[in-house]
Design a protein around this motif. Structure first.
Motif, PDB file in Angstrom:
ATOM      1  N   ALA A 160      74.217  11.446  88.973  1.00 27.67           N
ATOM      2  CA  ALA A 160      73.804  12.855  88.973  1.00 27.67           C
ATOM      3  C   ALA A 160      74.854  13.716  88.290  1.00 27.67           C
ATOM      4  O   ALA A 160      74.521  14.650  87.544  1.00 27.67           O
ATOM      5  N   HIS A 161      76.130  13.424  88.516  1.00 25.01           N
ATOM      6  CA  HIS A 161      77.199  14.157  87.821  1.00 25.01           C
ATOM      7  C   HIS A 161      77.104  13.929  86.313  1.00 25.01           C
ATOM      8  O   HIS A 161      77.272  14.864  85.517  1.00 25.01           O
ATOM      9  N   TYR A 162      76.822  12.693  85.919  1.00 23.42           N
ATOM     10  CA  TYR A 162      76.725  12.358  84.490  1.00 23.42           C
ATOM     11  C   TYR A 162      75.606  13.170  83.827  1.00 23.42           C
ATOM     12  O   TYR A 162      75.804  13.798  82.778  1.00 23.42           O
ATOM     13  N   ASN A 163      74.435  13.169  84.454  1.00 23.77           N
ATOM     14  CA  ASN A 163      73.301  13.885  83.861  1.00 23.77           C
ATOM     15  C   ASN A 163      73.499  15.397  83.891  1.00 23.77           C
ATOM     16  O   ASN A 163      73.042  16.108  82.985  1.00 23.77           O
ATOM     17  N   LEU A 164      74.158  15.880  84.927  1.00 29.23           N
ATOM     18  CA  LEU A 164      74.475  17.317  84.982  1.00 29.23           C
ATOM     19  C   LEU A 164      75.402  17.701  83.837  1.00 29.23           C
ATOM     20  O   LEU A 164      75.224  18.750  83.201  1.00 29.23           O
ATOM     21  N   ALA A 165      76.399  16.858  83.580  1.00 27.11           N
ATOM     22  CA  ALA A 165      77.329  17.137  82.486  1.00 27.11           C
ATOM     23  C   ALA A 165      76.584  17.202  81.153  1.00 27.11           C
ATOM     24  O   ALA A 165      76.808  18.115  80.344  1.00 27.11           O
ATOM     25  N   LEU A 166      75.689  16.258  80.924  1.00 24.58           N
ATOM     26  CA  LEU A 166      74.898  16.269  79.686  1.00 24.58           C
ATOM     27  C   LEU A 166      74.050  17.539  79.584  1.00 24.58           C
ATOM     28  O   LEU A 166      73.964  18.171  78.520  1.00 24.58           O
ATOM     29  N   ALA A 167      73.425  17.907  80.698  1.00 28.03           N
ATOM     30  CA  ALA A 167      72.551  19.084  80.696  1.00 28.03           C
ATOM     31  C   ALA A 167      73.334  20.363  80.418  1.00 28.03           C
ATOM     32  O   ALA A 167      72.900  21.223  79.635  1.00 28.03           O
ATOM     33  N   TYR A 168      74.486  20.492  81.042  1.00 23.71           N
ATOM     34  CA  TYR A 168      75.299  21.695  80.818  1.00 23.71           C
ATOM     35  C   TYR A 168      75.815  21.753  79.379  1.00 23.71           C
ATOM     36  O   TYR A 168      75.941  22.835  78.797  1.00 23.71           O
ATOM     37  N   GLU A 169      76.129  20.593  78.808  1.00 16.58           N
ATOM     38  CA  GLU A 169      76.546  20.585  77.399  1.00 16.58           C
ATOM     39  C   GLU A 169      75.419  21.096  76.505  1.00 16.58           C
ATOM     40  O   GLU A 169      75.648  21.862  75.566  1.00 16.58           O
ATOM     41  N   ARG A 170      74.201  20.662  76.789  1.00 14.34           N
ATOM     42  CA  ARG A 170      73.064  21.110  75.981  1.00 14.34           C
ATOM     43  C   ARG A 170      72.843  22.610  76.114  1.00 14.34           C
ATOM     44  O   ARG A 170      72.333  23.253  75.202  1.00 14.34           O
ATOM     45  N   LYS A 171      73.234  23.166  77.245  1.00 15.25           N
ATOM     46  CA  LYS A 171      73.114  24.612  77.431  1.00 15.25           C
ATOM     47  C   LYS A 171      74.302  25.375  76.861  1.00 15.25           C
ATOM     48  O   LYS A 171      74.322  26.604  76.858  1.00 15.25           O
ATOM     49  N   GLY A 172      75.308  24.646  76.414  1.00 18.27           N
ATOM     50  CA  GLY A 172      76.505  25.285  75.879  1.00 18.27           C
ATOM     51  C   GLY A 172      77.482  25.729  76.949  1.00 18.27           C
ATOM     52  O   GLY A 172      78.434  26.461  76.658  1.00 18.27           O
ATOM     53  N   GLU A 173      77.277  25.301  78.191  1.00 20.54           N
ATOM     54  CA  GLU A 173      78.177  25.674  79.288  1.00 20.54           C
ATOM     55  C   GLU A 173      79.219  24.579  79.446  1.00 20.54           C
ATOM     56  O   GLU A 173      79.130  23.716  80.312  1.00 20.54           O
TER      57      GLU A 173
END
Length: 328
Positions: free
Chosen positions: A256-269
């Motif tokens: 879940a941490h891994y996928n959250l990191a990917l998602a936040y990168e895609r948002k530019g955060e």
């Protein structure tokens, strides 16, 4: 009953007093002055895990989760530990359970054991293969408070086996039967949702995953899988919300941490992404995913450095007539 002193334990298990005290401080075992033979078995398991570089925190979280999932008072004695990659699972009543994700795993080792026993019986001319296999029939772990009839449990096992054999349509039929008999069986919603996910029926998969979160709000895997399908549907904010709930329920859920990191990168955060990349590498220190996470950390830190225009060598107080910055 034979009792062993602390010195006996140190001598028999060949561990140091510091190790034993450390396990006690970590909450892995209670502090005591005498130990039973069962206690020795538990301590031997802990020693093997620590020798395999399994962290005390990982062991403690898995034990606590198994107590909650299975209602056990001492999982290290009442179930067998199974190492599954970077996680710990428990074999109990013929099923292998990942207690943190609350997921039933397919027990390939046990199936191999059944096959070997059957072959041995045939070679020995025993003529009773069927009765031998019956003694090894797996029985899935019931959820706490579950009142599902035995037929539902049997159907669930058959559905899992049908999936592993590649017979998805039969598995779908069995999961649907289960849900008609027990609409609160969260694991059936999850597995049926995953079949639909792989068939690219994302709308149906989302519906099933959401239903799982409703019937069992503490089911970590339900929120994680919901995040995955929402990501496929390009609903990034909703996906992040689902992953965050998974992490809130299980802070050590590395995926879940891994996928959250990917998602936040895609948002530019980037800073939020960085926090979850760091969390991931603390939980999974080796392998290709850990290597990728480490590379992302370096990249994001490099970008953060470049975004800083200049650094002063020391604190510069505001001059007269210049308002000091305030946090609001």
């Amino acid at each position: 009953m034979t009792l062993y002193s602390r010195q006996d334990v140190l001598r028999i298990l060949q561990i140091s007093c510091r190790q034993l005290s450390g396990w006690e401080r970590a909450g892995l075992i209670p502090q005591q002055q005498s130990y039973t033979f069962q206690d020795l078995g538990q301590l031997r398991t802990l020693r093997v895990l620590r020798e395999d570089d399994v962290s005390s925190a990982c062991i403690r979280h898995s034990i606590v989760a198994m107590k909650a999932v299975a209602g056990m008072s001492n999982p290290l004695l009442e179930a067998s530990l199974v190492r599954t990659g970077t996680r710990l699972a428990f074999r109990h009543c013929g099923a292998v359970v990942d207690p943190i994700r609350r997921q039933l795993l397919f027990d390939f080792e046990r199936i191999d054991q059944i096959a070997r026993t059957a072959r041995t019986a045939q070679l020995g001319g025993m003529g009773c293969v069927e009765s031998l296999s019956a003694g090894f029939e797996p029985s899935p772990l019931r959820r706490p408070g579950s009142t599902s009839p035995r037929g539902v449990q049997d159907r669930f096992l058959a559905a899992v086996q049908a999936e592993e054999a590649g017979d998805k349509m039969h598995a779908i039929s069995l999961y649907e039967e289960i849900l008609s008999l027990d609409p609160g069986y969260a694991a059936a919603y999850i597995n049926l949702g995953t079949i639909n996910f792989h068939l690219r029926y994302y709308g149906r998969a989302e519906e099933l995953y959401r239903r799982a979160t409703e019937v069992d709000p503490g089911y970590v895997l339900a929120f994680f899988d919901l995040g995955n399908v929402l990501d496929e549907l390009q609903r990034l904010d909703d996906s992040i919300a689902a992953y965050r709930q998974a992490v809130a329920l299980s802070p050590r859920y590395a995926d879940a941490h891994y996928n959250l990191a990917l998602a936040y990168e895609r948002k530019g955060e980037r800073r939020k992404a960085l926090r979850h990349w760091h969390a991931y590498v603390k939980l999974d220190r080796c392998g290709p995913w850990a290597d990728h996470a480490t590379a992302q950390i370096r990249k994001l830190l490099s970008q953060e450095n470049l975004s800083i225009a200049a650094r002063a060598e020391g604190f510069i107080p505001p001059g007269k007539g210049i308002a000091a910055l305030q946090l609001v």
